[in-house]
Scaffold this motif. Structure first.
Motif, mmCIF file in Angstrom:
data_model
loop_
_atom_site.group_PDB
_atom_site.id
_atom_site.type_symbol
_atom_site.label_atom_id
_atom_site.label_comp_id
_atom_site.label_asym_id
_atom_site.label_seq_id
_atom_site.Cartn_x
_atom_site.Cartn_y
_atom_site.Cartn_z
ATOM 1 N N THR A 112 0.875 -1.168 0.000
ATOM 2 C CA THR A 112 0.000 0.000 0.000
ATOM 3 C C THR A 112 0.912 1.217 0.000
ATOM 4 N N SER A 113 0.475 2.268 -0.672
ATOM 5 C CA SER A 113 1.309 3.460 -0.744
ATOM 6 C C SER A 113 0.459 4.683 -1.029
ATOM 7 N N LYS A 114 1.103 5.817 -0.864
ATOM 8 C CA LYS A 114 0.566 7.077 -1.346
ATOM 9 C C LYS A 114 1.685 7.806 -2.075
ATOM 10 N N ILE A 115 1.363 8.352 -3.225
ATOM 11 C CA ILE A 115 2.298 9.187 -3.974
ATOM 12 C C ILE A 115 1.703 10.577 -4.001
ATOM 13 N N VAL A 116 2.292 11.486 -3.279
ATOM 14 C CA VAL A 116 1.781 12.855 -3.123
ATOM 15 C C VAL A 116 0.299 12.810 -2.721
ATOM 16 N N GLY A 117 -0.024 11.910 -1.805
ATOM 17 C CA GLY A 117 -1.380 11.824 -1.273
ATOM 18 C C GLY A 117 -2.336 10.969 -2.066
ATOM 19 N N THR A 118 -1.938 10.501 -3.257
ATOM 20 C CA THR A 118 -2.813 9.660 -4.079
ATOM 21 C C THR A 118 -2.545 8.190 -3.770
ATOM 22 N N PRO A 119 -3.559 7.427 -3.333
ATOM 23 C CA PRO A 119 -3.351 6.018 -2.976
ATOM 24 C C PRO A 119 -2.971 5.163 -4.186
ATOM 25 N N PHE A 120 -2.075 4.219 -3.967
ATOM 26 C CA PHE A 120 -1.657 3.258 -4.984
ATOM 27 C C PHE A 120 -1.321 1.972 -4.244
ATOM 28 N N SER A 121 -2.058 0.893 -4.543
ATOM 29 C CA SER A 121 -1.836 -0.364 -3.829
ATOM 30 C C SER A 121 -2.012 -1.543 -4.770
ATOM 31 N N GLY A 122 -1.576 -2.701 -4.319
ATOM 32 C CA GLY A 122 -1.689 -3.909 -5.142
ATOM 33 C C GLY A 122 -0.698 -4.957 -4.683
ATOM 34 N N ASN A 123 -0.136 -5.683 -5.639
ATOM 35 C CA ASN A 123 0.838 -6.743 -5.367
ATOM 36 C C ASN A 123 2.207 -6.330 -5.878
ATOM 37 N N TYR A 124 3.238 -6.885 -5.252
ATOM 38 C CA TYR A 124 4.590 -6.593 -5.725
ATOM 39 C C TYR A 124 5.412 -7.870 -5.778
ATOM 40 N N THR A 125 6.411 -7.876 -6.660
ATOM 41 C CA THR A 125 7.420 -8.930 -6.690
ATOM 42 C C THR A 125 8.780 -8.244 -6.612
ATOM 43 N N PHE A 126 9.738 -8.933 -6.010
ATOM 44 C CA PHE A 126 11.065 -8.360 -5.831
ATOM 45 C C PHE A 126 12.115 -9.300 -6.391
ATOM 46 N N ASP A 127 12.822 -8.850 -7.430
ATOM 47 C CA ASP A 127 13.944 -9.571 -8.009
ATOM 48 C C ASP A 127 15.195 -9.119 -7.256
ATOM 49 N N GLU A 128 15.566 -9.899 -6.247
ATOM 50 C CA GLU A 128 16.647 -9.469 -5.361
ATOM 51 C C GLU A 128 17.980 -9.326 -6.083
ATOM 52 N N ALA A 129 18.237 -10.198 -7.055
ATOM 53 C CA ALA A 129 19.514 -10.158 -7.778
ATOM 54 C C ALA A 129 19.702 -8.836 -8.511
ATOM 55 N N ASN A 130 18.616 -8.343 -9.113
ATOM 56 C CA ASN A 130 18.684 -7.094 -9.878
ATOM 57 C C ASN A 130 18.133 -5.899 -9.119
ATOM 58 N N GLN A 131 17.689 -6.147 -7.868
ATOM 59 C CA GLN A 131 17.126 -5.082 -7.024
ATOM 60 C C GLN A 131 15.924 -4.404 -7.701
ATOM 61 N N LYS A 132 15.162 -5.202 -8.442
ATOM 62 C CA LYS A 132 14.030 -4.681 -9.210
ATOM 63 C C LYS A 132 12.707 -5.036 -8.535
ATOM 64 N N THR A 134 8.549 -4.907 -8.983
ATOM 65 C CA THR A 134 7.417 -4.701 -9.887
ATOM 66 C C THR A 134 6.170 -4.464 -9.050
ATOM 67 N N LEU A 135 5.585 -3.290 -9.218
ATOM 68 C CA LEU A 135 4.375 -2.910 -8.493
ATOM 69 C C LEU A 135 3.188 -3.041 -9.435
ATOM 70 N N LYS A 136 2.204 -3.861 -9.049
ATOM 71 C CA LYS A 136 1.029 -4.076 -9.897
ATOM 72 C C LYS A 136 -0.226 -3.644 -9.152
ATOM 73 N N GLY A 137 -0.844 -2.576 -9.652
ATOM 74 C CA GLY A 137 -2.101 -2.113 -9.089
ATOM 75 C C GLY A 137 -3.230 -2.324 -10.074
ATOM 76 N N MET A 138 -4.415 -1.888 -9.736
ATOM 77 C CA MET A 138 -5.569 -2.068 -10.619
ATOM 78 C C MET A 138 -5.441 -1.253 -11.899
ATOM 79 N N LEU A 139 -4.926 -0.030 -11.793
ATOM 80 C CA LEU A 139 -4.855 0.864 -12.950
ATOM 81 C C LEU A 139 -3.468 1.005 -13.536
ATOM 82 N N LEU A 140 -2.464 0.515 -12.818
ATOM 83 C CA LEU A 140 -1.093 0.806 -13.226
ATOM 84 C C LEU A 140 -0.155 -0.299 -12.776
ATOM 85 N N SER A 141 0.780 -0.645 -13.649
ATOM 86 C CA SER A 141 1.861 -1.557 -13.294
ATOM 87 C C SER A 141 3.168 -0.847 -13.618
#
Length: 199
Positions: A112-132, A134-141
């Motif tokens: 769960t997050s807020k970017i300048v007060g706008t909520p953005f939430s969903g699922n995430y995956t973490f590629d530890e080797a590449n420190q990457k 991926t944030l997947k929300g309903m409207l945005l990935s």
């Protein structure tokens, strides 16, 4: 002791490649950028999947170059400090703060997050080797990258991806000032920009 020797070597390299521009070098040393360069360049203290979990709040603008070369990255941290200084007034203009810009990574793979007060939430995956991340929300990935900092971590985006994220947040919140940061981000090819975060 080993870290101290590496730090001294990095400072020496910085002084050599800066061609006498001591103000930039001393500024980078004083704000911790040299240490950040060491930990990110040689792979010390990478963010672990376990270490990512928790609540991270905005601290200041973040920046990192994508080059893998030690000297390029060490020199890049000096330039990165300058880019962060340029980003700061834009971030202040739109009111980015710890209370309205944060992200919570949970053990179950959700965020769960807020970017300048706008909520953005969903699922995430973490590629530890590449420190990457991926944030997947309903409207945005969106993909972002993490980097260990003295004060916590950085959450960084490719410049065009940050533009997409901010444009979406701008549309959702009606905050047209966010577009100004997007315009600025177009000028930094090969640079990841975003947020330094602390717990």
């Amino acid at each position: 002791m080993k870290k101290t020797k590496i730090l001294l070597m990095a400072i020496t390299c910085l002084m050599a490649i800066s061609c006498g521009n001591m103000n930039q070098v001393m500024s980078a040393i004083s704000n911790g950028s040299v240490v950040n360069a060491i930990t990110s360049v040689i792979g010390m203290d990478k963010v672990s999947a376990r270490g990512l979990i928790g609540t991270w709040a905005y601290l200041r603008p973040g920046c990192a170059f994508t080059s893998e070369n030690l000297l390029a990255k060490a020199g890049g941290e000096v330039a990165a400090a300058q880019i962060e200084e340029k980003l700061l007034p834009y971030y202040q203009q739109v009111g980015i703060s710890a209370s309205n810009t944060y992200i919570i990574f949970k053990e179950d793979g959700t965020f769960t997050s807020k970017i300048v007060g706008t909520p953005f939430s969903g699922n995430y995956t973490f590629d530890e080797a590449n420190q990457k991340i991926t944030l997947k929300g309903m409207l945005l990935s969106v993909n972002c990258y993490t980097k260990r900092e003295i004060s916590g971590i950085s959450i960084l985006f490719e410049a065009n991806k940050l533009l997409t994220l901010l444009q979406t947040m701008s549309a959702l919140s009606g905050n047209k000032d966010l577009q100004g940061i997007g315009e600025l981000s177009k000028n930094y090819d090969g640079v990841r920009i975003g947020f330094d975060m602390s717990k």
